[in-house]
Design a protein around this motif. Structure first.
Motif: not given
Length: 443
Positions: A108, A111-112
């Motif tokens: 996560d 990704r961000d």
């Protein structure tokens, strides 16, 4: 004989066109015709207008250049921007960054953080970047979705890192990703042995064998600090460059990042092996790591590209600003006002970057047949007047806020300063949420 009219998907009509190859050229009132994502026409405006185009874009008072290429960075580290500032490299790395990565980095986070980095880079005129970070498969998915171009260097270290329990596991992932993305039009997989002090001879030899077999590029932090060089002499009895040469890693596909410490022997190894150097002046200045002698390398015929490094040690991914810093610093280091002039600085941020990443046949200059990776800079502002040499104004008097349009393979990813495929408000909100989570655990 009348010219046979061509048909373009897109015709761009800037005030100034800077192809980068041939070097030092500025074409006034010329047009660029794009068809199927490639450059199919370059010529005077009157001639350009004789052809038909589905879309014609007037770019008054704008300089059209190849998209900028950020040849080294750690994209997801945007989420650590400003977290551990004003510290020397080893303290920064061992006491702050590595522990934070161990605690926070997962898919996560990658990704961000990668989305945030891609958006910042597109807005700053960067059409292609090199990334070296954990969970590289996640990074490739973000690159694929965004439309940007990238080299993804798979990090390889002797110890476990987020997403890979060992060097062998990282290598296995790299081979798999390389195979999966072999024919991807915008993504290139590379090997990223982290640095001479984090990768053993045995693992470097594995990297060499596999990279040779796949004809893959290798990117590595090398000679970043004097301490690193000294440590290598104590442990191996030789400088890191000499060690890499002995292990057979150096060659035209090798990208040496930083290179702030360069002896005559180091220089001749770079020349003999036709390796590229990736210069990250602002990160080196901020961490007080030293100065890469860019003019000396350039005069020796070495390909020098430019990178921002990660936002945790820069703290921005502003390649235009980085290139200005590089041009100014080169003059001070060489003690010569003619070192790294504006046109060569722009070449360093475009075609030299493409060459370092092994992409020079595809991007890096505005030439017939190449992919239409282009950026338009607005030079109409007060601070850019008067314009004697638009390339000088771009390098010495213009900030990334002047980036108006950006295309990758003919796709419009930035239109009048606005991202066409990414939601800026959402990206900001996500980044703020990460900042709150991380800071509530560190104070």
């Amino acid at each position: 004989m009348p010219i046979q009219p061509l048909s373009f998907d897109l015709l761009l009509l800037p005030t100034w066109l800077v192809p980068v190859e041939p070097a030092g050229v500025v074409l006034k009132d010329h047009g660029v015709g794009i068809e199927g994502g490639r450059i199919v026409f370059i010529g005077p405006r009157e001639e350009a207008l004789k052809h038909t185009a589905i879309e014609t874009r007037e770019l008054p008072d704008m300089l059209l250049s190849p998209g900028l290429i950020n040849a080294h960075g750690h994209a997801a580290m945007t989420l650590f921007r400003g977290m551990a500032d004003d510290l020397p490299l080893m303290t920064w790395l061992q006491d702050h960054i590595w522990p934070a990565e161990g605690k926070w980095v997962d898919e996560d986070f990658v990704r961000d953080g990668t989305d945030l980095a891609i958006a910042e880079q597109l807005k700053g005129g960067i059409s292609c970047f090199s990334d070296m970070y954990f969970y590289p498969k996640t990074a490739t998915e973000r690159v694929h979705n965004s439309g940007i171009r990238a080299q993804i260097a798979i990090p390889i270290l002797d110890f476990a890192v987020p997403g890979a329990s060992s060097a062998d596991e990282a290598l296995r992932q790299a081979i798999e990703l390389f195979g999966d993305l072999k024919y991807h039009p915008r993504i290139k997989i590379a090997f990223g042995p982290h640095a001479p002090y984090t990768v053993s001879d045995e693992n470097l030899e594995k990297v060499r064998v596999i990279a040779d077999e796949l004809d893959a590029t290798i990117q590595m932090h090398v000679h970043e600090t004097a301490f690193e060089v000294q440590q290598s002499i104590e442990v191996y009895g030789e400088r890191p460059m000499a060690r890499l040469a002995r292990l057979g890693l150096l060659g035209p596909r090798f990208q040496a990042v930083h290179m702030t410490q360069i002896s005559d022997e180091d220089l001749s190894l770079l020349v003999e092996n036709n390796a590229s150097v990736i210069h990250c002046p602002e990160s080196n200045l901020k961490l007080a790591s030293g100065f890469c002698p860019v003019e000396r390398l350039w005069l020796a015929g070495i390909n020098v590209a430019v990178g921002t490094d990660g936002a945790a040690s820069n703290n921005d991914l502003d390649l235009l600003g980085e290139t200005r810093t590089a041009a100014l610093l080169a003059k001070a280091v060489a003690n010569s006002a003619t070192a790294l002039d504006a046109h060569r600085a722009l070449r360093m941020a475009t075609l030299n970057g493409a060459r370092a990443l092994g992409l020079e046949s595809e991007v890096g200059s505005i030439e017939l047949g190449k992919a239409a990776d282009l950026v338009a800079f607005d030079l109409s502002g007060l601070a850019q007047q008067p314009v004697y040499d638009p390339v000088s104004q771009l390098i010495y008097a213009t900030g990334r806020d002047c980036v108006k349009h950006l295309w990758v393979a003919g796709k419009h990813l930035l239109n009048n300063g606005k991202l066409t495929r990414m939601d800026e408000q959402q990206l900001c909100a996500t980044a703020k949420a990460w900042g709150e989570r991380i800071s509530s655990h560190t104070h």
